[in-house]
Design a protein around this motif. Structure first.
Motif, PDB file in Angstrom:
ATOM      1  N   VAL A 114       0.864  -1.168   0.000  1.00  6.64           N
ATOM      2  CA  VAL A 114       0.000   0.000   0.000  1.00  6.64           C
ATOM      3  C   VAL A 114       0.908   1.227   0.000  1.00  6.64           C
ATOM      4  O   VAL A 114       1.894   1.291   0.734  1.00  6.64           O
ATOM      5  CB  VAL A 114      -0.948   0.021   1.218  1.00  6.64           C
ATOM      6  N   VAL A 115       0.591   2.183  -0.866  1.00  3.43           N
ATOM      7  CA  VAL A 115       1.318   3.449  -0.929  1.00  3.43           C
ATOM      8  C   VAL A 115       0.431   4.517  -0.289  1.00  3.43           C
ATOM      9  O   VAL A 115      -0.716   4.710  -0.709  1.00  3.43           O
ATOM     10  CB  VAL A 115       1.649   3.845  -2.386  1.00  3.43           C
ATOM     11  N   TYR A 116       0.945   5.196   0.715  1.00  2.00           N
ATOM     12  CA  TYR A 116       0.176   6.244   1.397  1.00  2.00           C
ATOM     13  C   TYR A 116       0.288   7.537   0.595  1.00  2.00           C
ATOM     14  O   TYR A 116       1.384   8.085   0.420  1.00  2.00           O
ATOM     15  CB  TYR A 116       0.715   6.452   2.813  1.00  2.00           C
ATOM     16  N   VAL A 117      -0.847   8.033   0.093  1.00  2.00           N
ATOM     17  CA  VAL A 117      -0.823   9.219  -0.760  1.00  2.00           C
ATOM     18  C   VAL A 117      -1.389  10.454  -0.065  1.00  2.00           C
ATOM     19  O   VAL A 117      -1.236  11.568  -0.558  1.00  2.00           O
ATOM     20  CB  VAL A 117      -1.566   8.971  -2.093  1.00  2.00           C
ATOM     21  N   ALA A 118      -2.039  10.283   1.069  1.00  2.00           N
ATOM     22  CA  ALA A 118      -2.542  11.430   1.836  1.00  2.00           C
ATOM     23  C   ALA A 118      -2.651  11.019   3.297  1.00  2.00           C
ATOM     24  O   ALA A 118      -2.930   9.852   3.611  1.00  2.00           O
ATOM     25  CB  ALA A 118      -3.894  11.897   1.306  1.00  2.00           C
ATOM     26  N   LYS A 119      -2.463  12.000   4.180  1.00  2.00           N
ATOM     27  CA  LYS A 119      -2.466  11.731   5.619  1.00  2.00           C
ATOM     28  C   LYS A 119      -2.881  13.008   6.336  1.00  2.00           C
ATOM     29  O   LYS A 119      -2.327  14.079   6.076  1.00  2.00           O
ATOM     30  CB  LYS A 119      -1.066  11.286   6.057  1.00  2.00           C
ATOM     31  N   VAL A 120      -3.851  12.908   7.234  1.00  2.00           N
ATOM     32  CA  VAL A 120      -4.315  14.060   8.003  1.00  2.00           C
ATOM     33  C   VAL A 120      -4.218  13.704   9.477  1.00  2.00           C
ATOM     34  O   VAL A 120      -4.719  12.670   9.917  1.00  2.00           O
ATOM     35  CB  VAL A 120      -5.774  14.428   7.650  1.00  2.00           C
ATOM     36  N   GLY A 121      -3.553  14.561  10.243  1.00  2.00           N
ATOM     37  CA  GLY A 121      -3.405  14.333  11.675  1.00  2.00           C
ATOM     38  C   GLY A 121      -3.182  15.640  12.398  1.00  2.00           C
ATOM     39  O   GLY A 121      -3.405  16.716  11.844  1.00  2.00           O
ATOM     40  N   ALA A 122      -2.731  15.564  13.641  1.00  2.00           N
ATOM     41  CA  ALA A 122      -2.500  16.764  14.449  1.00  2.00           C
ATOM     42  C   ALA A 122      -1.353  16.503  15.400  1.00  2.00           C
ATOM     43  O   ALA A 122      -0.738  15.436  15.395  1.00  2.00           O
ATOM     44  CB  ALA A 122      -3.765  17.141  15.216  1.00  2.00           C
ATOM     45  N   HIS A 123      -1.070  17.489  16.269  1.00  2.56           N
ATOM     46  CA  HIS A 123       0.086  17.388  17.141  1.00  2.56           C
ATOM     47  C   HIS A 123      -0.023  16.240  18.129  1.00  2.56           C
ATOM     48  O   HIS A 123       0.974  15.680  18.554  1.00  2.56           O
ATOM     49  CB  HIS A 123       0.278  18.703  17.906  1.00  2.56           C
ATOM     50  N   ARG A 124      -1.239  15.869  18.536  1.00  2.00           N
ATOM     51  CA  ARG A 124      -1.387  14.802  19.527  1.00  2.00           C
ATOM     52  C   ARG A 124      -1.352  13.409  18.910  1.00  2.00           C
ATOM     53  O   ARG A 124      -1.490  12.409  19.592  1.00  2.00           O
ATOM     54  CB  ARG A 124      -2.709  14.984  20.308  1.00  2.00           C
ATOM     55  N   GLN A 125      -1.171  13.358  17.570  1.00  2.00           N
ATOM     56  CA  GLN A 125      -1.231  12.078  16.905  1.00  2.00           C
ATOM     57  C   GLN A 125      -0.106  11.162  17.376  1.00  2.00           C
ATOM     58  O   GLN A 125       0.988  11.585  17.719  1.00  2.00           O
ATOM     59  CB  GLN A 125      -1.174  12.245  15.389  1.00  2.00           C
ATOM     60  N   VAL A 126      -0.407   9.877  17.371  1.00  2.00           N
ATOM     61  CA  VAL A 126       0.566   8.877  17.756  1.00  2.00           C
ATOM     62  C   VAL A 126       1.622   8.741  16.669  1.00  2.00           C
ATOM     63  O   VAL A 126       1.373   9.024  15.502  1.00  2.00           O
ATOM     64  CB  VAL A 126      -0.152   7.523  17.966  1.00  2.00           C
ATOM     65  N   LYS A 127       2.819   8.346  17.059  1.00  2.07           N
ATOM     66  CA  LYS A 127       3.866   8.088  16.073  1.00  2.07           C
ATOM     67  C   LYS A 127       3.475   6.886  15.240  1.00  2.07           C
ATOM     68  O   LYS A 127       3.176   5.819  15.762  1.00  2.07           O
ATOM     69  CB  LYS A 127       5.203   7.829  16.774  1.00  2.07           C
ATOM     70  N   SER A 128       3.426   7.074  13.932  1.00  7.27           N
ATOM     71  CA  SER A 128       2.974   6.030  13.025  1.00  7.27           C
ATOM     72  C   SER A 128       4.058   5.724  12.008  1.00  7.27           C
ATOM     73  O   SER A 128       4.795   6.623  11.590  1.00  7.27           O
ATOM     74  CB  SER A 128       1.700   6.500  12.303  1.00  7.27           C
ATOM     75  N   PRO A 129       4.187   4.448  11.586  1.00  5.23           N
ATOM     76  CA  PRO A 129       5.205   4.115  10.584  1.00  5.23           C
ATOM     77  C   PRO A 129       4.861   4.601   9.178  1.00  5.23           C
ATOM     78  O   PRO A 129       5.696   4.538   8.290  1.00  5.23           O
ATOM     79  CB  PRO A 129       5.246   2.580  10.632  1.00  5.23           C
ATOM     80  N   SER A 130       3.646   5.098   8.984  1.00  7.15           N
ATOM     81  CA  SER A 130       3.248   5.553   7.656  1.00  7.15           C
ATOM     82  C   SER A 130       3.844   6.925   7.348  1.00  7.15           C
ATOM     83  O   SER A 130       4.035   7.753   8.224  1.00  7.15           O
ATOM     84  CB  SER A 130       1.726   5.628   7.550  1.00  7.15           C
ATOM     85  N   ARG A 131       4.137   7.143   6.058  1.00  2.00           N
ATOM     86  CA  ARG A 131       4.615   8.431   5.558  1.00  2.00           C
ATOM     87  C   ARG A 131       3.948   8.664   4.209  1.00  2.00           C
ATOM     88  O   ARG A 131       3.704   7.713   3.469  1.00  2.00           O
ATOM     89  CB  ARG A 131       6.135   8.433   5.341  1.00  2.00           C
ATOM     90  N   ILE A 132       3.652   9.926   3.873  1.00  2.41           N
ATOM     91  CA  ILE A 132       3.127  10.201   2.541  1.00  2.41           C
ATOM     92  C   ILE A 132       4.185   9.797   1.525  1.00  2.41           C
ATOM     93  O   ILE A 132       5.337  10.210   1.610  1.00  2.41           O
ATOM     94  CB  ILE A 132       2.757  11.687   2.387  1.00  2.41           C
ATOM     95  N   GLY A 133       3.803   8.957   0.597  1.00  2.00           N
ATOM     96  CA  GLY A 133       4.745   8.403  -0.363  1.00  2.00           C
ATOM     97  C   GLY A 133       5.414   7.142   0.135  1.00  2.00           C
ATOM     98  O   GLY A 133       6.110   6.480  -0.631  1.00  2.00           O
ATOM     99  N   GLY A 134       5.199   6.815   1.409  1.00  2.00           N
ATOM    100  CA  GLY A 134       5.786   5.604   1.970  1.00  2.00           C
ATOM    101  C   GLY A 134       4.962   4.371   1.641  1.00  2.00           C
ATOM    102  O   GLY A 134       3.835   4.466   1.162  1.00  2.00           O
TER     103      GLY A 134
END
Length: 263
Positions: A114-134
């Motif tokens: 799966v290729v991540y093409v968009a991601k919406v979050g905020a400052h309180r978001q948990v650390k996630s291994p996903s990256r846009i383009g990742g």
């Protein structure tokens, strides 16, 4: 998605792609020696290829290190299908974040990933291994399983036949267990993940289907185990995926001239 023919590694374009694909999502530039190590290119070939990519503005060279160039981003934004999808999906991802207050993702399938093409979050978001383009393996994420469950049988079988890497203790790597999980996902239209891609993360995802029930993308919400209960957010994720699907269908109908546009 049909398999793409591989570029000959010895071709000029093949060497250029080898260099570009050597950059990971978390890389803050690469030195010459690291580019050579990751690509296996001879010294002179690596130097010529890097200079050609810099001249084409696909790479930038700063203080002896190479960085992906802004022109790559410009070219990427011209990819009409993905650009339309992201334009349509962005408001729905924003709504999903407001409903869950956790990370909202949009992902596409490429091969067994799966290729991540968009991601919406905020400052309180948990650390996630996903990256846009990742990228992440389809079988190890809720968003990937939502894509995998709605593939044609032969394509699904091809993914299950390949290596199923274990990213965390709870990653499903047994093909039989995964096949049964995918059948449940196809039946209920939603996928769950409980610490399968990373310890401490839960996720819920739903597919974005076209008018012929072919999967074109998937949407997910991801949060930490301590506060995020995926089953509580099924309706929100389904609503986001359904809204994207309906809006995409309407846009295509307007472009085809089959639906009058009201002003």
């Amino acid at each position: 998605m049909t398999a793409r023919p591989a570029l000959p590694a010895s071709s000029v374009l093949g060497k250029g792609m080898a260099v570009l694909e050597a950059f990971g999502a978390d890389d803050d530039g690469l030195g010459f020696a690291e580019v050579r190590r990751r690509t296996g290119l001879p010294k002179a070939t690596a130097h010529r290829t890097l200079q050609a990519l810099v001249a084409a503005r696909l790479l930038d060279q700063v203080d002896g290190r190479y960085h992906l160039g802004h022109h790559l981003f410009e070219l990427g934004m011209r990819a009409s299908v993905e650009r339309r999808l992201i334009d349509v999906a962005t408001p729905f991802l924003g709504d999903l974040y407001e409903r869950t207050h956790e990370i909202a993702h949009l992902g596409l399938r490429e091969g067994s990933e799966v290729v991540y093409v968009a991601k919406v979050g905020a400052h309180r978001q948990v650390k996630s291994p996903s990256r846009i383009g990742g990228r992440m393996p389809l079988h190890a994420t809720a968003i990937g399983k939502a894509l995998l469950a709605f593939l044609p049988e032969d394509e699904q079988r091809g993914v299950l036949a390949g290596p199923l890497a274990r990213l965390a203790p709870r990653t499903i790597t047994a093909p039989g267990l995964l096949r049964a999980e995918l059948a449940r996902i196809a039946e209920r239209g939603v996928a769950f993940e409980y610490e399968e891609s990373a310890v401490g993360l839960n996720c819920v995802a739903a597919p974005v289907l076209d008018a012929d029930d072919r999967v074109v993308a998937a949407v997910s919400a991801t949060g930490p185990v301590a506060r995020f209960k995926p089953r509580r957010h099924v309706d929100s994720v389904r609503a986001a995926a359904g809204g994207i699907a309906v809006t995409l269908a309407r846009r295509r109908a307007l472009e085809d001239g089959s639906v009058p546009e009201f002003r």
